[in-house]
Design a protein around this motif. Sequence first.
Motif, PDB file in Angstrom:
ATOM      1  N   VAL A 134       0.841  -1.270  -0.048  1.00 54.71           N
ATOM      2  CA  VAL A 134       0.125   0.047   0.279  1.00 54.71           C
ATOM      3  C   VAL A 134       0.952   1.271  -0.031  1.00 54.71           C
ATOM      4  CG1 VAL A 134      -1.767   1.164   1.196  1.00 54.71           C
ATOM      5  CG2 VAL A 134      -1.576  -1.079   1.182  1.00 54.71           C
ATOM      6  N   LEU A 141      -4.125   8.944   3.491  1.00 54.42           N
ATOM      7  CA  LEU A 141      -5.400   9.363   3.548  1.00 54.42           C
ATOM      8  C   LEU A 141      -5.943   8.646   4.556  1.00 54.42           C
ATOM      9  CD1 LEU A 141      -6.293   9.158  -0.257  1.00 54.42           C
ATOM     10  CD2 LEU A 141      -6.309  11.078   1.220  1.00 54.42           C
ATOM     11  N   VAL A 142      -5.517   7.468   4.723  1.00 58.38           N
ATOM     12  CA  VAL A 142      -6.360   6.620   6.044  1.00 58.38           C
ATOM     13  C   VAL A 142      -6.003   7.302   7.074  1.00 58.38           C
ATOM     14  CG1 VAL A 142      -6.286   4.425   7.255  1.00 58.38           C
ATOM     15  CG2 VAL A 142      -6.124   4.462   4.512  1.00 58.38           C
ATOM     16  N   TRP A 143      -4.866   7.711   7.456  1.00 56.31           N
ATOM     17  CA  TRP A 143      -4.455   8.499   8.987  1.00 56.31           C
ATOM     18  C   TRP A 143      -5.246   9.678   9.080  1.00 56.31           C
ATOM     19  CZ3 TRP A 143      -3.466   6.232  12.966  1.00 56.31           C
ATOM     20  CH2 TRP A 143      -2.664   5.079  13.160  1.00 56.31           C
ATOM     21  N   ASN A 145      -7.993  10.345   8.039  1.00 53.36           N
ATOM     22  CA  ASN A 145      -9.300   9.985   8.624  1.00 53.36           C
ATOM     23  C   ASN A 145      -9.328   9.666   9.864  1.00 53.36           C
ATOM     24  OD1 ASN A 145     -10.774  10.025   6.154  1.00 53.36           O
ATOM     25  ND2 ASN A 145     -10.870   8.013   5.559  1.00 53.36           N
ATOM     26  N   VAL A 146      -8.210   9.085  10.401  1.00 56.05           N
ATOM     27  CA  VAL A 146      -8.256   8.668  11.765  1.00 56.05           C
ATOM     28  C   VAL A 146      -7.696  10.007  12.954  1.00 56.05           C
ATOM     29  CG1 VAL A 146      -7.163   7.453  13.327  1.00 56.05           C
ATOM     30  CG2 VAL A 146      -7.750   6.282  11.150  1.00 56.05           C
ATOM     31  N   VAL A 147      -6.764  10.724  12.474  1.00 54.10           N
ATOM     32  CA  VAL A 147      -6.111  11.632  13.538  1.00 54.10           C
ATOM     33  C   VAL A 147      -6.497  13.105  12.945  1.00 54.10           C
ATOM     34  CG1 VAL A 147      -4.507  10.226  14.626  1.00 54.10           C
ATOM     35  CG2 VAL A 147      -3.935  11.566  12.595  1.00 54.10           C
ATOM     36  N   PHE A 152       0.677  15.409  11.875  1.00 51.20           N
ATOM     37  CA  PHE A 152       0.754  14.128  12.629  1.00 51.20           C
ATOM     38  C   PHE A 152       0.321  12.948  11.693  1.00 51.20           C
ATOM     39  CE2 PHE A 152      -0.879  11.731  16.584  1.00 51.20           C
ATOM     40  CZ  PHE A 152       0.299  11.268  16.819  1.00 51.20           C
ATOM     41  N   LEU A 156       2.561   9.505  11.035  1.00 52.34           N
ATOM     42  CA  LEU A 156       2.102   8.057  11.106  1.00 52.34           C
ATOM     43  C   LEU A 156       2.043   7.251   9.742  1.00 52.34           C
ATOM     44  CD1 LEU A 156      -0.905   8.979  13.746  1.00 52.34           C
ATOM     45  CD2 LEU A 156       1.528   7.635  14.060  1.00 52.34           C
TER      46      LEU A 156
ATOM     47  N   PHE B  70      -3.544  10.929  19.631  1.00 51.99           N
ATOM     48  CA  PHE B  70      -3.081   9.715  19.078  1.00 51.99           C
ATOM     49  C   PHE B  70      -3.678   8.520  19.907  1.00 51.99           C
ATOM     50  CE2 PHE B  70       0.133   6.139  19.074  1.00 51.99           C
ATOM     51  CZ  PHE B  70      -0.208   5.830  17.751  1.00 51.99           C
ATOM     52  N   TYR B  73      -7.450   8.685  19.317  1.00 49.67           N
ATOM     53  CA  TYR B  73      -7.936   8.392  18.276  1.00 49.67           C
ATOM     54  C   TYR B  73      -7.474   6.921  17.629  1.00 49.67           C
ATOM     55  CZ  TYR B  73      -9.939  12.616  17.755  1.00 49.67           C
ATOM     56  OH  TYR B  73     -10.782  14.025  18.015  1.00 49.67           O
ATOM     57  N   PHE B  74      -6.546   6.206  18.331  1.00 47.28           N
ATOM     58  CA  PHE B  74      -5.851   5.188  17.707  1.00 47.28           C
ATOM     59  C   PHE B  74      -6.900   3.799  17.611  1.00 47.28           C
ATOM     60  CE2 PHE B  74      -3.499   0.871  17.876  1.00 47.28           C
ATOM     61  CZ  PHE B  74      -2.588   1.095  16.751  1.00 47.28           C
ATOM     62  N   ASN B  76      -9.606   4.421  16.636  1.00 50.43           N
ATOM     63  CA  ASN B  76     -10.329   4.855  15.129  1.00 50.43           C
ATOM     64  C   ASN B  76      -9.688   4.116  14.089  1.00 50.43           C
ATOM     65  OD1 ASN B  76     -11.904   6.436  16.880  1.00 50.43           O
ATOM     66  ND2 ASN B  76     -11.443   8.278  15.430  1.00 50.43           N
ATOM     67  N   PHE B  77      -8.173   4.022  14.337  1.00 48.02           N
ATOM     68  CA  PHE B  77      -7.493   3.349  13.415  1.00 48.02           C
ATOM     69  C   PHE B  77      -7.768   1.793  13.091  1.00 48.02           C
ATOM     70  CE2 PHE B  77      -3.366   1.337  11.890  1.00 48.02           C
ATOM     71  CZ  PHE B  77      -3.264   1.930  10.767  1.00 48.02           C
ATOM     72  N   TYR B  80     -11.015   1.495  12.117  1.00 52.73           N
ATOM     73  CA  TYR B  80     -11.221   1.864  10.680  1.00 52.73           C
ATOM     74  C   TYR B  80     -11.296   0.407   9.729  1.00 52.73           C
ATOM     75  CZ  TYR B  80     -10.480   4.343   6.121  1.00 52.73           C
ATOM     76  OH  TYR B  80     -10.541   4.905   4.790  1.00 52.73           O
ATOM     77  N   PHE B  81     -10.127  -0.318  10.140  1.00 49.59           N
ATOM     78  CA  PHE B  81     -10.162  -1.584   9.357  1.00 49.59           C
ATOM     79  C   PHE B  81     -11.464  -2.479   9.519  1.00 49.59           C
ATOM     80  CE2 PHE B  81      -5.867   0.041   9.277  1.00 49.59           C
ATOM     81  CZ  PHE B  81      -5.546  -0.157   8.165  1.00 49.59           C
ATOM     82  N   ILE B 268     -12.364   6.941  -0.109  1.00 52.88           N
ATOM     83  CA  ILE B 268     -11.785   7.284   1.120  1.00 52.88           C
ATOM     84  C   ILE B 268     -12.573   8.221   1.544  1.00 52.88           C
ATOM     85  CG2 ILE B 268      -9.789   7.838   2.613  1.00 52.88           C
ATOM     86  CD1 ILE B 268      -8.179   5.912   0.757  1.00 52.88           C
ATOM     87  N   ARG B 269     -12.529   9.603   0.762  1.00 56.21           N
ATOM     88  CA  ARG B 269     -12.982  10.461   1.017  1.00 56.21           C
ATOM     89  C   ARG B 269     -14.766  10.722   1.455  1.00 56.21           C
ATOM     90  NH1 ARG B 269      -9.312  14.389  -1.566  1.00 56.21           N
ATOM     91  NH2 ARG B 269      -7.426  14.321  -0.014  1.00 56.21           N
ATOM     92  N   PHE B 271     -16.128   7.921   2.468  1.00 56.29           N
ATOM     93  CA  PHE B 271     -16.333   7.004   3.394  1.00 56.29           C
ATOM     94  C   PHE B 271     -17.249   5.756   2.755  1.00 56.29           C
ATOM     95  CE2 PHE B 271     -15.978  10.818   5.712  1.00 56.29           C
ATOM     96  CZ  PHE B 271     -14.956  10.642   6.306  1.00 56.29           C
ATOM     97  N   LEU B 280      -8.433  -1.675  -2.676  1.00 58.63           N
ATOM     98  CA  LEU B 280      -7.308  -1.647  -2.084  1.00 58.63           C
ATOM     99  C   LEU B 280      -6.681  -3.234  -2.466  1.00 58.63           C
ATOM    100  CD1 LEU B 280      -6.762  -0.148   1.590  1.00 58.63           C
ATOM    101  CD2 LEU B 280      -5.538   0.404  -0.795  1.00 58.63           C
TER     102      LEU B 280
END
Lengths: 282, 308
Positions: A134, A141-143, A145-147, A152, A156, B70, B73-74, B76-77, B80-81, B268-269, B271, B280
């Motif tokens: 990837v 773009l993914v990060w 969305n997250v932070v 920052f 990541l 971090f 929101y971690f 969220n990461f 997200y998956f 992605i944008r 959602f 992907l």
Amino acid sequence: MTAPQDVDTAQMRARYPDVFDRPASARLAMPAMIVAALAILVYGLVDLDFSPSRLFAGLSQLGWISLMMIPPDPGSSLPIYLKALGETLSIALLGTTLAALFALPVSLLAARNIIPSQILRFPVRRFLDSIRGVDTLIWALVWINVVGLGPFAGVLAIAVSDFGAFGKLFSEAIEGADQKQVEGIRASGGSALHEIRFGLLPQVLPVIAGQVLYFIESNTRSATIIGIVGAGGIGLQLAEQIRVLEWQKVSFLILMILVAVAAIDFISGKLRFAIIGRRAVA
Amino acid sequence: MDPALSLLTSHSSLMTVAVSILPEQQLAALNAAYRQAVSRRRLRLLLGAGVFAAALVLAAIGAEVNLRTFFTYFGNFISYFDRILTLDNGQRVWADVGEWFWGLRKWLKMLGETLLISYVGTLIGAIFAFALNFFAAENTSPSSWLRFVVRRLLEFARTVPGIVFALIFVIAFGLGPMAGVLAIAIHSTGALGKLFSEIVENADMKPVEGIRSTGASWLSCMRFAIVPQVTAGYASYALLRFEINVREASVMGFVGAGGIGQELVVAIRKFYYSDVSAILITIIVTVFIIDISTGWLRGRLFGKEART
């Protein structure tokens, strides 16, 4: 034994048939490949809407743009750009360091001489492969969305995508290490951890340090790119100025990036030499 | 006990053959030198680590690192998956593969466009690199100022990231794959030009002398003495570049320069979670297939030359 001048062509032809009469498949392979490559090229040009008129219109447009780029001029935003450049360098440094810290233990798991079992190693390797598959931009773009937007997310993104690359490179460095020193530690009664600490790491660390420095260098470039999708740094400024057609600022920003990359190249070259020493050179 | 001393005493006690222990004075001097050398190295390491840590702290401030964000929101990461692997109706994606890959036909078409962009871009870049590299190589360049100019040009082309070129070309040539192709072509020219000229620098110069002695021009020297030596290397590097360019082309769509990236960035944008994972996976599988097949092709075409 016959002297060369006594051998006539017919005799040579009979003796070495494959030199004189190469089969048609061998003779035609090269031209056929070239024709096929060109055919795909032409098909691609047509399919991707290349037309001479569009090309010339675009080129003249590009000529105008280049003219408007001269001279490079930051206007009144020089402090902002310098700050953005600092941000980009920070992203590269932090992202690479984080990636290296996390990749080191994982790379041990992916190395053949540490984990002999294929069953354990295989999933770790595939995991690293798919992270590497990837692109950094996608991770950014993914990060985001997250932070949220900002540098920052860039840190990541670089950390995650380099984690995959480092995991592979480090494990290769570990596999290339000399086993004799590890055996020596084992012979004197060291535990598995002792073997890694005193037998393996002293050999591997300089190699790893060199790779990390090289990646900081190349990540300065990546960090510029990820700014374009909103992950902070000088790329963000660049993308904005391109969108509002401020060409003098654009050329100034590009120059700044080139100078920064060259400076980092120079510094990390010196550092790498100092860390790895003459061993790598000799 | 001092390391040097302990080593000597343990040796002498283990072995029956007596090892003469150095006189106390000499031993002390040796130990002092040893300790000094070690402490100097430790100090340097410590200093280096200190400078590095300071740089990291500075960088953390510069990059607005916020550990609280971090950690908040971690989750969220991770989730997200979880989300990109869930369909709109709440099922896991693999429960209904047809629904997951609903747009496969469209995506494959975009993917085909991506491959075509990277192919055309690589080939154009390779052609330009081929035309320029003889001027950039140390041993074949007709004049040193020409070499300097060509080298700086190639350096510029490969240092500016491809996507920056794409951003500018999208404005000059309009949205669409053409900008992507040209951006990739320029970047490949820079990268391949350098690699190609390095191959030329490693080529054997005796054939060139032979041909020049017959009174041939510079062009014939290149054509008949250098090109036959280097084509295999050129093709191998060009294939490798194609592999890299497929990855590059897959994100060109982020700035509107064509290919599958366009679909991905929209997913992605906006959602469209399950679409993100589906696209992907299609990209990763394609890149994987391309890597393997070009690797196989390179082994097949150039294995013999590489071995000899």
